[in-house]
Design an enzyme around this catalytic site. Structure first.
Site, PDB file in Angstrom:
ATOM      1  N   LYS A   1       0.825  -1.225   0.000  1.00  0.00           N
ATOM      2  CA  LYS A   1       0.000   0.000   0.000  1.00  0.00           C
ATOM      3  C   LYS A   1       0.848   1.260   0.000  1.00  0.00           C
ATOM      4  O   LYS A   1       0.580   2.190  -0.741  1.00  0.00           O
ATOM      5  CB  LYS A   1      -0.831   0.155   1.290  1.00  0.00           C
TER       6      LYS A   1
ATOM      7  N   ARG B   1      -9.566   1.472   9.276  1.00  0.00           N
ATOM      8  CA  ARG B   1      -9.296   0.043   9.451  1.00  0.00           C
ATOM      9  C   ARG B   1     -10.392  -0.642  10.259  1.00  0.00           C
ATOM     10  O   ARG B   1     -10.358  -1.867  10.398  1.00  0.00           O
ATOM     11  CB  ARG B   1      -7.978  -0.140  10.206  1.00  0.00           C
TER      12      ARG B   1
ATOM     13  N   ARG C   1      11.169  -7.896   4.568  1.00  0.00           N
ATOM     14  CA  ARG C   1      11.262  -6.470   4.896  1.00  0.00           C
ATOM     15  C   ARG C   1      11.879  -6.276   6.292  1.00  0.00           C
ATOM     16  O   ARG C   1      12.626  -5.324   6.505  1.00  0.00           O
ATOM     17  CB  ARG C   1       9.857  -5.847   4.858  1.00  0.00           C
TER      18      ARG C   1
ATOM     19  N   ARG D   1      11.904  -3.012  11.096  1.00  0.00           N
ATOM     20  CA  ARG D   1      10.685  -2.477  11.715  1.00  0.00           C
ATOM     21  C   ARG D   1      10.294  -3.355  12.891  1.00  0.00           C
ATOM     22  O   ARG D   1      10.267  -4.573  12.790  1.00  0.00           O
ATOM     23  CB  ARG D   1       9.553  -2.476  10.680  1.00  0.00           C
TER      24      ARG D   1
ATOM     25  N   ARG E   1      -1.259  -9.092  12.922  1.00  0.00           N
ATOM     26  CA  ARG E   1      -1.720  -7.970  12.084  1.00  0.00           C
ATOM     27  C   ARG E   1      -2.596  -8.480  10.933  1.00  0.00           C
ATOM     28  O   ARG E   1      -3.591  -7.860  10.577  1.00  0.00           O
ATOM     29  CB  ARG E   1      -0.515  -7.180  11.556  1.00  0.00           C
TER      30      ARG E   1
END
Ligand code: AMP
Length: 192
Positions: free
Chosen positions: A11, A86, A125, A131, A142
Site C-alpha cells: 500500500k 481500518r 522487509r 521495523r 496484524r
C-alpha cells in the site's frame, strides 16, 4: 481516495506512486505514528504500546489524529489516505469528517494478496528495515486483525459501489499499472 490492503501488500509503495502521478497528497497513518514514535511525542509514546504488538492504536487516538490532518490546507483539493479506516467505527468517523469538510470519496482501492505470500514478504522487509512490528508472531496478528476488522470496512465500500480491487501480487511496476488502470476506470464510471 483510499488505499486499503493487508500488511505487506505494498500500500505504502503504491500510495507514493499514485501521489506522484496524480499530484495528490498521500497520508499514511502508519507513517504519522512512526514519525511520532521517533520524535517521542505524547502521541508516539501512546501509539508505540500498540504498534509493537501489532494491535490497532485505539480509535479515539487515531480518529483525532486523522481529523486534525484532514483539516489542514494541503488536502482541500483531495488526498489519498493509506491505512485508514481500518475499523467500521473509523468508517463512521471518516464519513463525518468528509461531510464537515464538504468532501466525498471517489475511489477505494483494495490491494489483495495471499497471507502466506505476505508473511514471506514481511519477513524479508524485517531484515531490510528492522521495523519492530515485522516479526512472525506480530505479522500473523496484524493479518488476523485485517481479516477480522478491516475486511468489513472493504465490504462497506463495496456496498457503496466505489470499491476497486487490484491484485497486489507481481512486480511493483506491474501492480502500479493495474492500480492506475483501476483508478481510471473507477473515476470514468463515477463521471457517467
Ligand atoms: P501500517 O504502516 O499501515 O502497517 O501501520 C502500522 C501500525 O500503525 C499498525 O499496525 C497500527 O498499530 C498502527 N495504525 C496505523 N493505522 C491505523 C489505524 N487506522 N487504526 C489503528 N491503528 C493504526
Amino acid at each position: 481516495m483510499l488505499i486499503i490492503g493487508p500488511p505487506g501488500s505494498g500500500k505504502g509503495t503504491q500510495a507514493e506512486r499514485i501521489s506522484e502521478r496524480l499530484g495528490v497528497v498521500a497520508i499514511s497513518t502508519g507513517d504519522i505514528f512512526r514519525q511520532n514514535v521517533r520524535d517521542m511525542t505524547e502521541l508516539g509514546v501512546e501509539a508505540k504500546k500498540y504498534m509493537d504488538n501489532g494491535d490497532f492504536v485505539p480509535d479515539s487516538v487515531t480518529n483525532k489524529m486523522v481529523r486534525d490532518r484532514l483539516g489542514q490546507d494541503d488536502v482541500k483539493d483531495g488526498f489519498l489516505l493509506d491505512g485508514y479506516p481500518r475499523t467500521t467505527a473509523q468508517v463512521t468517523e471518516l464519513d463525518d469528517i468528509l461531510a464537515s469538510n464538504d468532501q466525498r470519496l471517489d475511489v477505494v482501492l483494495q490491494l489483495t494478496a495471499d497471507d502466506e505470500e505476505l508473511v514471506k514478504r514481511l519477513l524479508g522487509r524485517a531484515k531490510e528495515t528492522g521495523r519492530s512490528d515485522d516479526n512472525e508472531t506480530v505479522i500473523r496478528h496484524r493479518l488476523d486483525l485485517y481479516h477480522q476488522q478491516t475486511e468489513a470496512v472493504v465490504t462497506k465500500y463495496a456496498e457503496h459501489g466505489i470499491l476497486a480491487k487490484v491484485d497486489g501480487i507481481g512486480a511493483i511496476d506491474e501492480v502500479t499499472d493495474r492500480v492506475m488502470a483501476a483508478i481510471e476506470s473507477a473515476t470514468a464510471e463515477a463521471a457517467q
